[in-house]
Write a protein that holds these residues in place. Structure first.
Motif, PDB file in Angstrom:
ATOM      1  N   GLU A 157      -3.389   6.198   6.995  1.00 46.32           N
ATOM      2  CA  GLU A 157      -4.075   6.959   6.005  1.00 46.32           C
ATOM      3  C   GLU A 157      -4.919   8.016   6.552  1.00 46.32           C
ATOM      4  O   GLU A 157      -5.651   7.771   7.679  1.00 46.32           O
ATOM      5  CB  GLU A 157      -5.170   6.173   5.053  1.00 46.32           C
ATOM      6  CG  GLU A 157      -4.238   5.232   4.251  1.00 46.32           C
ATOM      7  CD  GLU A 157      -5.052   4.360   3.263  1.00 46.32           C
ATOM      8  OE1 GLU A 157      -4.522   3.478   2.689  1.00 46.32           O
ATOM      9  OE2 GLU A 157      -6.334   4.658   2.939  1.00 46.32           O
ATOM     10  N   ALA A 158      -5.154   9.285   6.006  1.00 51.71           N
ATOM     11  CA  ALA A 158      -6.159  10.317   6.486  1.00 51.71           C
ATOM     12  C   ALA A 158      -7.296   9.870   6.147  1.00 51.71           C
ATOM     13  O   ALA A 158      -7.512   8.996   5.029  1.00 51.71           O
ATOM     14  CB  ALA A 158      -5.762  11.533   5.918  1.00 51.71           C
ATOM     15  N   PRO A 159      -8.459  10.105   6.890  1.00 53.79           N
ATOM     16  CA  PRO A 159      -9.781   9.715   6.415  1.00 53.79           C
ATOM     17  C   PRO A 159     -10.499  10.153   5.196  1.00 53.79           C
ATOM     18  O   PRO A 159     -10.013  11.304   4.798  1.00 53.79           O
ATOM     19  CB  PRO A 159     -10.909  10.212   7.643  1.00 53.79           C
ATOM     20  CG  PRO A 159     -10.083  10.901   8.681  1.00 53.79           C
ATOM     21  CD  PRO A 159      -8.576  10.926   8.094  1.00 53.79           C
ATOM     22  N   ALA A 160     -10.714   9.567   4.282  1.00 51.47           N
ATOM     23  CA  ALA A 160     -11.114   9.957   2.832  1.00 51.47           C
ATOM     24  C   ALA A 160     -12.703  10.539   3.090  1.00 51.47           C
ATOM     25  O   ALA A 160     -13.549   9.702   3.678  1.00 51.47           O
ATOM     26  CB  ALA A 160     -11.364   8.788   1.777  1.00 51.47           C
ATOM     27  N   LYS A 164      -3.559   0.339   8.202  1.00 54.93           N
ATOM     28  CA  LYS A 164      -3.779  -0.825   7.397  1.00 54.93           C
ATOM     29  C   LYS A 164      -2.421  -1.381   7.145  1.00 54.93           C
ATOM     30  O   LYS A 164      -1.326  -0.857   6.909  1.00 54.93           O
ATOM     31  CB  LYS A 164      -4.276  -0.420   5.899  1.00 54.93           C
ATOM     32  CG  LYS A 164      -5.387   0.412   5.862  1.00 54.93           C
ATOM     33  CD  LYS A 164      -5.611   0.507   4.039  1.00 54.93           C
ATOM     34  CE  LYS A 164      -6.964   1.427   4.056  1.00 54.93           C
ATOM     35  NZ  LYS A 164      -7.250   1.860   2.812  1.00 54.93           N
ATOM     36  N   LEU A 187      -6.955   5.788   9.549  1.00 51.95           N
ATOM     37  CA  LEU A 187      -7.048   4.366   9.110  1.00 51.95           C
ATOM     38  C   LEU A 187      -5.815   3.711   9.171  1.00 51.95           C
ATOM     39  O   LEU A 187      -4.718   4.088   8.289  1.00 51.95           O
ATOM     40  CB  LEU A 187      -7.957   4.088   8.052  1.00 51.95           C
ATOM     41  CG  LEU A 187      -8.484   2.895   7.646  1.00 51.95           C
ATOM     42  CD1 LEU A 187      -9.170   2.312   8.801  1.00 51.95           C
ATOM     43  CD2 LEU A 187      -9.222   2.820   6.436  1.00 51.95           C
ATOM     44  N   GLU A 229     -18.621   5.547  -3.156  1.00 58.12           N
ATOM     45  CA  GLU A 229     -17.380   4.666  -3.662  1.00 58.12           C
ATOM     46  C   GLU A 229     -17.602   4.361  -5.031  1.00 58.12           C
ATOM     47  O   GLU A 229     -18.647   3.878  -5.369  1.00 58.12           O
ATOM     48  CB  GLU A 229     -17.040   3.720  -2.790  1.00 58.12           C
ATOM     49  CG  GLU A 229     -16.574   3.899  -1.562  1.00 58.12           C
ATOM     50  CD  GLU A 229     -16.097   2.682  -0.888  1.00 58.12           C
ATOM     51  OE1 GLU A 229     -14.965   2.016  -1.068  1.00 58.12           O
ATOM     52  OE2 GLU A 229     -16.641   2.360   0.681  1.00 58.12           O
ATOM     53  N   GLU A 289     -10.087   1.573  -7.737  1.00 60.38           N
ATOM     54  CA  GLU A 289     -11.144   1.980  -6.598  1.00 60.38           C
ATOM     55  C   GLU A 289     -10.815   3.587  -6.276  1.00 60.38           C
ATOM     56  O   GLU A 289      -9.823   3.901  -6.068  1.00 60.38           O
ATOM     57  CB  GLU A 289     -11.119   1.186  -5.484  1.00 60.38           C
ATOM     58  CG  GLU A 289     -11.276  -0.241  -5.757  1.00 60.38           C
ATOM     59  CD  GLU A 289     -11.136  -1.240  -4.425  1.00 60.38           C
ATOM     60  OE1 GLU A 289     -11.243  -0.654  -3.369  1.00 60.38           O
ATOM     61  OE2 GLU A 289     -11.091  -2.488  -4.739  1.00 60.38           O
ATOM     62  N   ASN A 295      -8.241   5.115  -4.155  1.00 65.62           N
ATOM     63  CA  ASN A 295      -8.187   4.413  -2.926  1.00 65.62           C
ATOM     64  C   ASN A 295      -6.856   3.160  -3.110  1.00 65.62           C
ATOM     65  O   ASN A 295      -6.056   3.073  -2.665  1.00 65.62           O
ATOM     66  CB  ASN A 295      -9.409   3.739  -2.319  1.00 65.62           C
ATOM     67  CG  ASN A 295      -9.238   2.529  -1.244  1.00 65.62           C
ATOM     68  OD1 ASN A 295      -8.172   2.777  -0.516  1.00 65.62           O
ATOM     69  ND2 ASN A 295      -9.819   1.547  -1.062  1.00 65.62           N
ATOM     70  N   GLU A 296      -7.451   2.457  -4.142  1.00 69.09           N
ATOM     71  CA  GLU A 296      -6.402   1.290  -4.626  1.00 69.09           C
ATOM     72  C   GLU A 296      -6.535   0.835  -5.894  1.00 69.09           C
ATOM     73  O   GLU A 296      -7.590   0.971  -6.607  1.00 69.09           O
ATOM     74  CB  GLU A 296      -6.290  -0.006  -3.560  1.00 69.09           C
ATOM     75  CG  GLU A 296      -7.524  -0.937  -3.557  1.00 69.09           C
ATOM     76  CD  GLU A 296      -7.372  -1.735  -2.456  1.00 69.09           C
ATOM     77  OE1 GLU A 296      -6.217  -1.846  -1.660  1.00 69.09           O
ATOM     78  OE2 GLU A 296      -8.178  -2.614  -2.320  1.00 69.09           O
ATOM     79  N   ARG A 314       0.856  -1.185   0.046  1.00 69.14           N
ATOM     80  CA  ARG A 314       0.007   0.057   0.065  1.00 69.14           C
ATOM     81  C   ARG A 314       0.796   1.209  -0.148  1.00 69.14           C
ATOM     82  O   ARG A 314       0.579   2.217  -0.554  1.00 69.14           O
ATOM     83  CB  ARG A 314      -1.122   0.277   1.201  1.00 69.14           C
ATOM     84  CG  ARG A 314      -2.082  -1.180   1.328  1.00 69.14           C
ATOM     85  CD  ARG A 314      -2.926  -1.150   2.267  1.00 69.14           C
ATOM     86  NE  ARG A 314      -3.877  -2.049   2.538  1.00 69.14           N
ATOM     87  CZ  ARG A 314      -5.097  -2.293   1.936  1.00 69.14           C
ATOM     88  NH1 ARG A 314      -5.480  -1.149   1.037  1.00 69.14           N
ATOM     89  NH2 ARG A 314      -5.607  -3.205   2.167  1.00 69.14           N
ATOM     90  N   GLN A 353      -6.881  -4.241   8.707  1.00 71.16           N
ATOM     91  CA  GLN A 353      -7.154  -2.452   8.871  1.00 71.16           C
ATOM     92  C   GLN A 353      -7.825  -2.189  10.050  1.00 71.16           C
ATOM     93  O   GLN A 353      -8.935  -2.899  10.385  1.00 71.16           O
ATOM     94  CB  GLN A 353      -7.472  -1.934   7.677  1.00 71.16           C
ATOM     95  CG  GLN A 353      -8.898  -2.241   6.898  1.00 71.16           C
ATOM     96  CD  GLN A 353      -9.167  -1.462   5.673  1.00 71.16           C
ATOM     97  OE1 GLN A 353      -9.809  -0.410   5.991  1.00 71.16           O
ATOM     98  NE2 GLN A 353      -8.822  -1.974   4.705  1.00 71.16           N
TER      99      GLN A 353
END
Ligand code: AMP
Length: 367
Positions: A182-185, A147, A145, A190, A255, A267-268, A107, A158
């Motif tokens: 990770e900062a919150p999205a 992960k 978050l 989605e 994503e 996202n990924e 990631r 996560q």
């Protein structure tokens, strides 16, 4: 690359449902498929011409696959990098390439790559130790978050860190392995985009999918998602940047988080066919599976515009037992994976329900 003629053999690492649907698409184009997978009687092996049972790092199995295959691809991204290196050393042609696989497996590598390719993501920091986890929380802020860098899927590996003071405890709860913080999205929806790049560098992008998850697992996709043209254009630009920067050949799943102001963050990325692209089987002339086979075989890419709107619902565990009822629904197309054991939450199949197309399903193509 000279296009592979029908009768050639396509090797696939992985024998799950994605491998099975790739094998079915390959068969339709006249190819033989060889599956390498550790388990006997995998869903893909049961529809393929050749099945090799062995671990992904088993030298004998990899040699057998390389000998039989004209091109080798994979259906999941956690194939050991070593396996791909071995195949390449044996003279095999592997697509997508090893770099795409390496980027998608980690990631931190993934988000670092995306940002360097000009593709926006949430802010992130990496941490290999409890102290670095605490430090990362100071940089990113809480909540954040956390992960694991590797081997996470379907929301596993996560956890949210609600207060910076718990960073070290959450790091330990995730197994004390290297993580990304990770900062919150702050997303409203989605979305995902399925795209392909051919051996000659041409790119074809499917309309966007809108995705709904439950307990970290994809439940439902509706596609084409209703989005402003500007959002569709943004997704197309993102897909093209990623595919070109990786010199990618094959189908990719990307994503996305959609923000209230229409901005998309990635996202990924999944360097393979993707669950949110299953709608293309009944909503497009050429689905993601055939598209992937076309790309890795050096064939021209197919059209990507939508011919129907589709709601795709995953059949988890015993939900697949409703097959007779679902088969009786005139607008439902049933896809079952041939898995014998309906464990709770296991993806057993999916159903695509066709709806009239709301507006013209756009197709995006660029050279
Ligand atoms: P992933 O395993 O990265 O695909 O994450 C699984 C799910 O967790 C996503 O589909 C989102 O619903 C949620 N998620 C992942 N990353 C973030 C983030 N940075 N902020 C908010 N939600 C996230």
């Amino acid at each position: 690359m000279t296009p592979l003629p029908p009768g050639s053999t396509i090797g696939i690492l992985g024998g799950g449902q994605l491998g099975r649907m790739l094998a079915l698409a390959a068969a339709r184009l006249g190819f033989d498929v060889a599956i390498l997978e550790p388990e006997e009687n995998s869903p893909a092996a049961r529809v393929a011409a050749h099945a090799i049972v062995g671990a992904y790092d088993d030298a004998r199995a990899l040699t057998a696959l390389a000998e039989i295959s004209d091109v080798i691809t994979f259906e999941f991204e956690n194939v050991p990098a070593l396996a791909v290196e071995r195949l390449i050393a044996l003279g095999a042609h592997v697509a997508p390439n090893a770099r795409a696989l390496a980027v998608a497996q980690d990631r931190v590598e993934e988000k670092t790559f995306l940002n360097s390719a000009g593709v926006p993501t949430v802010a992130f920091a990496k941490a290999d130790t409890p102290d670095e986890a605490a430090e990362a929380l100071h940089v990113i802020g809480a909540p954040a978050l956390m992960k694991t860098r590797r081997d996470g899927y379907d929301g596993k590996g996560q956890k949210w860190v609600e207060h910076a003071s718990t960073a070290q405890a959450v790091f330990a709860a995730l197994g004390g392995k290297p993580v990304i913080v990770e900062a919150p999205a702050d997303f409203v929806r989605e979305l995902s985009v399925i795209a392909a790049r051919g051996a000659g560098g041409e790119i074809a992008v499917y309309p966007l999918s809108e995705n709904h998850h439950e307990a970290g697992v994809l439940r439902r996709t509706v596609a084409p998602a209703e989005v402003p043209q500007e959002t569709a254009d943004q997704a197309e630009r993102i897909a093209a940047q990623i595919l070109t920067s990786l010199d990618y050949v094959g189908v990719i799943g990307i994503e996305l988080f959609e923000h209230a102001d229409g901005r998309l963050l990635v996202n990924e990325i999944a360097p393979r066919v993707h669950n949110t692209g299953h709608w293309t089987q009944d909503g497009c002339e050429v689905d993601q599976f055939e598209q992937h086979i076309r790309a890795v075989a050096g064939w021209p890419l197919g059209p990507t515009h939508a011919t129907s709107r589709v709601e795709m619902v995953n059949l988890l565990g015993e939900e697949a037992l409703a097959w007779a009822h679902l088969a009786g629904e005139p607008d439902a197309r049933l896809h079952l994976y041939g898995k014998r054991d309906a464990k709770p939450g296991r993806k057993m199949g999916h159903v695509n329900r066709r709806r009239p197309l709301a507006s013209s399903g756009h197709s995006h193509r660029s050279e």
